[in-house]
Design a protein around this motif. Structure first.
Motif, PDB file in Angstrom:
ATOM      1  N   ALA A  59      12.245   0.362  -1.635  1.00  0.00           N
ATOM      2  CA  ALA A  59      11.202   1.068  -0.888  1.00  0.00           C
ATOM      3  C   ALA A  59      11.224   2.542  -1.252  1.00  0.00           C
ATOM      4  CB  ALA A  59      11.426   0.890   0.614  1.00  0.00           C
ATOM      5  N   GLY A  60      10.023   3.129  -1.366  1.00  0.00           N
ATOM      6  CA  GLY A  60       9.920   4.539  -1.685  1.00  0.00           C
ATOM      7  C   GLY A  60       9.856   4.829  -3.170  1.00  0.00           C
ATOM      8  N   THR A  61      10.013   3.811  -4.011  1.00  0.00           N
ATOM      9  CA  THR A  61       9.885   4.027  -5.450  1.00  0.00           C
ATOM     10  C   THR A  61       8.482   3.669  -5.869  1.00  0.00           C
ATOM     11  OG1 THR A  61      10.620   1.815  -6.038  1.00  0.00           O
ATOM     12  CG2 THR A  61      12.328   3.500  -5.804  1.00  0.00           C
ATOM     13  N   THR A  62       8.169   3.852  -7.153  1.00  0.00           N
ATOM     14  CA  THR A  62       6.790   3.699  -7.610  1.00  0.00           C
ATOM     15  C   THR A  62       6.525   2.366  -8.279  1.00  0.00           C
ATOM     16  OG1 THR A  62       7.353   4.783  -9.676  1.00  0.00           O
ATOM     17  CG2 THR A  62       6.477   6.170  -7.901  1.00  0.00           C
ATOM     18  N   GLY A  63       7.271   1.347  -7.977  1.00  0.00           N
ATOM     19  CA  GLY A  63       7.114   0.062  -8.639  1.00  0.00           C
ATOM     20  C   GLY A  63       5.732  -0.526  -8.613  1.00  0.00           C
ATOM     21  N   GLY A  64       5.321  -1.188  -7.532  1.00  0.00           N
ATOM     22  CA  GLY A  64       4.085  -1.936  -7.545  1.00  0.00           C
ATOM     23  C   GLY A  64       2.934  -1.275  -6.840  1.00  0.00           C
ATOM     24  N   GLY A  65       3.154  -0.168  -6.210  1.00  0.00           N
ATOM     25  CA  GLY A  65       2.051   0.506  -5.546  1.00  0.00           C
ATOM     26  C   GLY A  65       1.795   0.009  -4.153  1.00  0.00           C
ATOM     27  N   GLY A  66       2.724  -0.779  -3.585  1.00  0.00           N
ATOM     28  CA  GLY A  66       2.509  -1.305  -2.252  1.00  0.00           C
ATOM     29  C   GLY A  66       2.474  -0.221  -1.201  1.00  0.00           C
ATOM     30  N   GLY A  67       1.597  -0.370  -0.247  1.00  0.00           N
ATOM     31  CA  GLY A  67       1.547   0.515   0.883  1.00  0.00           C
ATOM     32  C   GLY A  67       0.948   1.878   0.593  1.00  0.00           C
ATOM     33  N   ARG A  68       0.369   2.070  -0.579  1.00  0.00           N
ATOM     34  CA  ARG A  68      -0.155   3.386  -0.898  1.00  0.00           C
ATOM     35  C   ARG A  68      -1.660   3.458  -0.757  1.00  0.00           C
ATOM     36  NH1 ARG A  68       3.206   4.434  -6.219  1.00  0.00           N
ATOM     37  NH2 ARG A  68       1.604   3.017  -6.894  1.00  0.00           N
ATOM     38  N   GLY A  69      -2.293   2.410  -0.269  1.00  0.00           N
ATOM     39  CA  GLY A  69      -3.737   2.450  -0.071  1.00  0.00           C
ATOM     40  C   GLY A  69      -4.479   2.499  -1.381  1.00  0.00           C
ATOM     41  N   GLY A  70      -5.797   2.459  -1.307  1.00  0.00           N
ATOM     42  CA  GLY A  70      -6.639   2.592  -2.492  1.00  0.00           C
ATOM     43  C   GLY A  70      -6.463   1.456  -3.457  1.00  0.00           C
ATOM     44  N   GLY A 100      -1.518  10.245 -11.163  1.00  0.00           N
ATOM     45  CA  GLY A 100      -1.757  10.219  -9.720  1.00  0.00           C
ATOM     46  C   GLY A 100      -0.458  10.106  -8.957  1.00  0.00           C
ATOM     47  N   ARG A 101      -0.212   8.981  -8.354  1.00  0.00           N
ATOM     48  CA  ARG A 101       0.976   8.761  -7.524  1.00  0.00           C
ATOM     49  C   ARG A 101       2.110   8.084  -8.289  1.00  0.00           C
ATOM     50  NH1 ARG A 101      -2.303   6.498  -2.337  1.00  0.00           N
ATOM     51  NH2 ARG A 101      -3.342   8.428  -1.829  1.00  0.00           N
ATOM     52  N   GLY A 102       2.037   8.056  -9.596  1.00  0.00           N
ATOM     53  CA  GLY A 102       3.083   7.437 -10.395  1.00  0.00           C
ATOM     54  C   GLY A 102       2.643   6.092 -10.932  1.00  0.00           C
ATOM     55  N   PRO A 103       3.488   5.466 -11.733  1.00  0.00           N
ATOM     56  CA  PRO A 103       3.112   4.192 -12.344  1.00  0.00           C
ATOM     57  C   PRO A 103       3.007   3.070 -11.316  1.00  0.00           C
ATOM     58  CG  PRO A 103       5.384   4.733 -12.855  1.00  0.00           C
ATOM     59  CD  PRO A 103       4.813   5.912 -12.127  1.00  0.00           C
ATOM     60  N   ALA A 104       2.066   2.181 -11.543  1.00  0.00           N
ATOM     61  CA  ALA A 104       1.887   1.028 -10.665  1.00  0.00           C
ATOM     62  C   ALA A 104       1.354  -0.136 -11.494  1.00  0.00           C
ATOM     63  CB  ALA A 104       0.910   1.355  -9.533  1.00  0.00           C
ATOM     64  N   LYS A 105       1.622  -1.333 -11.025  1.00  0.00           N
ATOM     65  CA  LYS A 105       1.115  -2.535 -11.686  1.00  0.00           C
ATOM     66  C   LYS A 105       0.559  -3.437 -10.607  1.00  0.00           C
ATOM     67  CE  LYS A 105       2.820  -6.623 -14.096  1.00  0.00           C
ATOM     68  NZ  LYS A 105       4.025  -7.245 -14.644  1.00  0.00           N
ATOM     69  N   ARG A 106      -0.689  -3.843 -10.806  1.00  0.00           N
ATOM     70  CA  ARG A 106      -1.331  -4.776  -9.877  1.00  0.00           C
ATOM     71  C   ARG A 106      -1.770  -6.001 -10.656  1.00  0.00           C
ATOM     72  NH1 ARG A 106      -3.069  -2.924  -4.483  1.00  0.00           N
ATOM     73  NH2 ARG A 106      -2.051  -0.939  -4.224  1.00  0.00           N
TER      74      ARG A 106
END
Length: 175
Positions: free
Chosen positions: A55-66, A163-169
């Motif tokens: 939690a709190g890392t930039t892995g999957g983008g969970g919980g960051r909205g958008g 933006g808010r760091g790397p994410a994968k969806r």
């Protein structure tokens, strides 16, 4: 001599076919629904899936909205030879985003915390992928994000940076 000529002709035909296949444009059309587990996001009930980043890392983008172009889905993508249009719902609002696929700028308006915000994007197909680079002014600071879309059968993966760091969806095609 005849065998060599046949071999050269066969190699040339294969090379042309391989290049044509590699340059085939992907079709992202369809209705896509977010796969939270494959995206490394919290599973229902709030527990992170096995192997998810802390939690709190930039892995999957969970919980960051958008959630980028498709958000948390479902989202409908319509692709033509020269444009890609995304329709999705955010709260009570229908959001439509259109990208030109020729590498020229596309302007879209989205709702931000301070009201409507204009985004400027450049989208282009690169082999079997779609690359979308978007710039937006967030409180006087220019923010740039890049999304890389790739498709494998009924699975669409969108990897983003900036933006808010790397994410994968990861999304599954529902229609």
């Amino acid at each position: 001599m005849k065998r060599a000529r046949i071999g050269i002709i066969a190699a040339a035909v294969f090379a042309v076919a391989a290049v044509a296949f590699a340059q085939a444009k992907p079709d992202f059309s369809g209705t896509w629904t977010l796969d939270p587990e494959a995206s490394g996001m919290a599973a229902p009930g709030g527990a992170p899936p096995a192997g998810a980043p802390p939690a709190g890392t930039t892995g999957g983008g969970g919980g960051r909205g958008g959630g980028g172009s498709l958000g948390n889905g479902p989202a409908t993508v319509k692709q033509t030879a020269d444009a890609l249009t995304i329709e999705r719902t955010m709260g009570e609002n229908k959001v439509v985003t259109t990208y030109k696929l020729d590498g020229t700028e596309s302007k879209n308006t989205m709702m931000g915390r301070g009201g409507p915000m204009e985004t400027v994007s450049v989208a282009k197909l690169d082999g079997g992928k779609l690359i979308v680079t978007t710039k937006r002014d967030m409180g006087g600071q220019m923010v740039e994000t890049t999304e890389t879309w790739s498709i494998a059968g009924p699975v669409l993966t969108i990897e983003s940076t900036g933006g808010r760091g790397p994410a994968k969806r990861v999304y599954k095609k529902t229609t």
